[in-house]
Design a protein around this motif. Structure first.
Motif, PDB file in Angstrom:
ATOM      1  N   PRO A  53       0.815  -1.224   0.000  1.00 45.18           N
ATOM      2  CA  PRO A  53       0.000   0.000   0.000  1.00 45.18           C
ATOM      3  C   PRO A  53       0.846   1.271   0.000  1.00 45.18           C
ATOM      4  CG  PRO A  53      -0.878  -1.578   1.571  1.00 45.18           C
ATOM      5  CD  PRO A  53       0.417  -2.141   1.075  1.00 45.18           C
ATOM      6  N   ARG A  54       1.923   1.306   0.800  1.00 41.98           N
ATOM      7  CA  ARG A  54       2.752   2.520   0.844  1.00 41.98           C
ATOM      8  C   ARG A  54       3.537   2.699  -0.451  1.00 41.98           C
ATOM      9  NH1 ARG A  54       6.285   3.148   6.031  1.00 41.98           N
ATOM     10  NH2 ARG A  54       6.811   5.139   5.070  1.00 41.98           N
ATOM     11  N   ILE A  55       3.969   1.588  -1.048  1.00 45.14           N
ATOM     12  CA  ILE A  55       4.726   1.697  -2.311  1.00 45.14           C
ATOM     13  C   ILE A  55       3.796   2.199  -3.416  1.00 45.14           C
ATOM     14  CG2 ILE A  55       6.051   0.425  -4.054  1.00 45.14           C
ATOM     15  CD1 ILE A  55       7.080  -1.393  -1.814  1.00 45.14           C
ATOM     16  N   ILE A  56       2.570   1.714  -3.409  1.00 47.22           N
ATOM     17  CA  ILE A  56       1.596   2.158  -4.417  1.00 47.22           C
ATOM     18  C   ILE A  56       1.339   3.654  -4.258  1.00 47.22           C
ATOM     19  CG2 ILE A  56      -0.826   1.957  -5.172  1.00 47.22           C
ATOM     20  CD1 ILE A  56      -0.578  -1.060  -4.280  1.00 47.22           C
ATOM     21  N   GLN A  57       1.146   4.076  -2.997  1.00 47.31           N
ATOM     22  CA  GLN A  57       0.886   5.490  -2.726  1.00 47.31           C
ATOM     23  C   GLN A  57       2.064   6.364  -3.190  1.00 47.31           C
ATOM     24  OE1 GLN A  57       0.645   6.523   1.390  1.00 47.31           O
ATOM     25  NE2 GLN A  57      -1.055   7.942   1.053  1.00 47.31           N
ATOM     26  N   LEU A  58       3.260   5.884  -2.895  1.00 43.00           N
ATOM     27  CA  LEU A  58       4.459   6.622  -3.296  1.00 43.00           C
ATOM     28  C   LEU A  58       4.537   6.745  -4.829  1.00 43.00           C
ATOM     29  CD1 LEU A  58       7.100   7.771  -1.906  1.00 43.00           C
ATOM     30  CD2 LEU A  58       8.203   5.668  -2.625  1.00 43.00           C
TER      31      LEU A  58
END
Ligand code: DC
Length: 221
Positions: A53-58
Motif C-alpha cells: 500500500p505505501r509503495i503504491i501510494q508513493l
C-alpha cells in the motif's frame, strides 16, 4: 512509430535500443530505469519492500523524467534530482523486481510510458512493452541470450560502472530477477506473438543493431 524491445535481464536490450534509437533519430525510453528510480525512492524512505500500500501510494506522487543524451548515458531525473548512477547500485537491483511486480505500480508507470510514446517516435525497452504498454507497436523485438553470456555481459557492465561485484553475485541476481519477472501475475515477461526473436549469444552489438535497423527500415517503407 513505436519500436518495442523486450527480453530478460542482461540480454543487451538497453545497449542496442539506445544505438538503434540514435540511428533512427527516435527517442530512447529505458522503462527499467523508471522501475529502478521508484525503487530508489522506496528505499530512501525506508519503506519495507513488502509494504505494497505505501509503495503504491508513493508511486502515485512520483515524477520521473528521462533525458536522452545522444552521446552519453541516459539521464534519469527523479523528483528533480539526477539519479542516473544511484539507480544502477546493487541494492536497487536486488529489490527492483519486488517493486515492479505490484500491479498498481505498473499501472502508474505504464501510463507515463504511454505519454512519452505519444509525443514522439520512440524505441522503448523493458519486459512488457510489446505485450502491454504498446501492443500495437509497429515493430516488436524479443532480445535473448544464453544465461552464461547474460551474466558475463552484466558483470562487465557493472565493473565498468566501478562496482565491486563477483560473477557469482551477478548470476544469482539475474536468476532471481528472471524468476520474479517471468512468474509474476501482473504483465510477466513474455514474447509477444508477432515479436521478432533475436538470440544475441554469438552476435556483436553492431550485428544485432544492423539486423534490427534493417527490419525497422523495411516497416517504414
Ligand atoms: O532492464 P532493467 O534490468 O533495468 O530492469 C529493472 C527491473 O525492472 C527488472 O528486473 C524488471 C523490471 N521491469 C519491468 O518489470 N517492466 C519493464 N517494462 C521494465 C523493467
Amino acid at each position: 512509430m513505436i519500436i518495442a524491445i523486450d527480453g530478460p535481464a542482461g540480454a543487451g536490450k538497453s545497449t542496442v535500443a539506445k544505438i538503434l534509437a540514435k540511428k533512427l533519430g527516435f527517442l530512447y525510453i529505458d522503462t527499467g530505469a523508471m522501475y529502478r528510480a521508484l525503487t530508489l525512492k522506496v528505499l530512501e524512505r525506508n519503506i519495507p519492500i513488502n509494504d505494497e500500500p505505501r509503495i503504491i501510494q508513493l508511486s502515485q506522487g512520483v515524477k520521473i523524467d528521462l533525458r536522452d543524451n545522444l552521446d552519453g548515458p541516459l539521464t534519469v531525473i527523479l523528483d528533480g534530482e539526477d539519479v542516473s548512477l544511484a539507480i544502477r547500485k546493487a541494492r536497487i537491483t536486488r529489490f527492483v523486481s519486488d517493486v515492479a511486480k505490484i500491479k498498481q505500480v505498473r499501472q502508474v508507470l505504464v501510463k507515463m510510458q504511454r505519454k512519452f510514446g505519444q509525443k514522439r517516435n520512440c524505441v522503448l525497452d523493458g519486459r512488457d512493452i510489446g505485450t502491454v504498454v504498446f501492443p500495437r507497436a509497429q515493430k516488436k523485438f524479443f532480445i535473448d541470450a544464453s544465461a552464461g553470456v547474460r551474466v558475463k555481459r552484466r558483470f562487465q557492465e557493472l565493473i565498468g560502472l566501478g562496482q565491486k561485484v563477483t560473477e557469482n553475485e551477478v548470476a544469482k541476481d539475474l536468476t532471481n530477477r528472471d524468476k520474479i519477472d517471468s512468474t509474476r501475475q501482473a504483465s510477466p515477461l513474455r514474447q509477444a506473438p508477432e515479436a521478432i526473436y533475436i538470440d544475441t549469444t554469438d552476435l556483436s552489438i553492431e550485428q544485432v543493431v544492423e539486423k534490427m535497423f534493417n527490419l525497422c527500415k523495411l516497416s517504414r517503407t
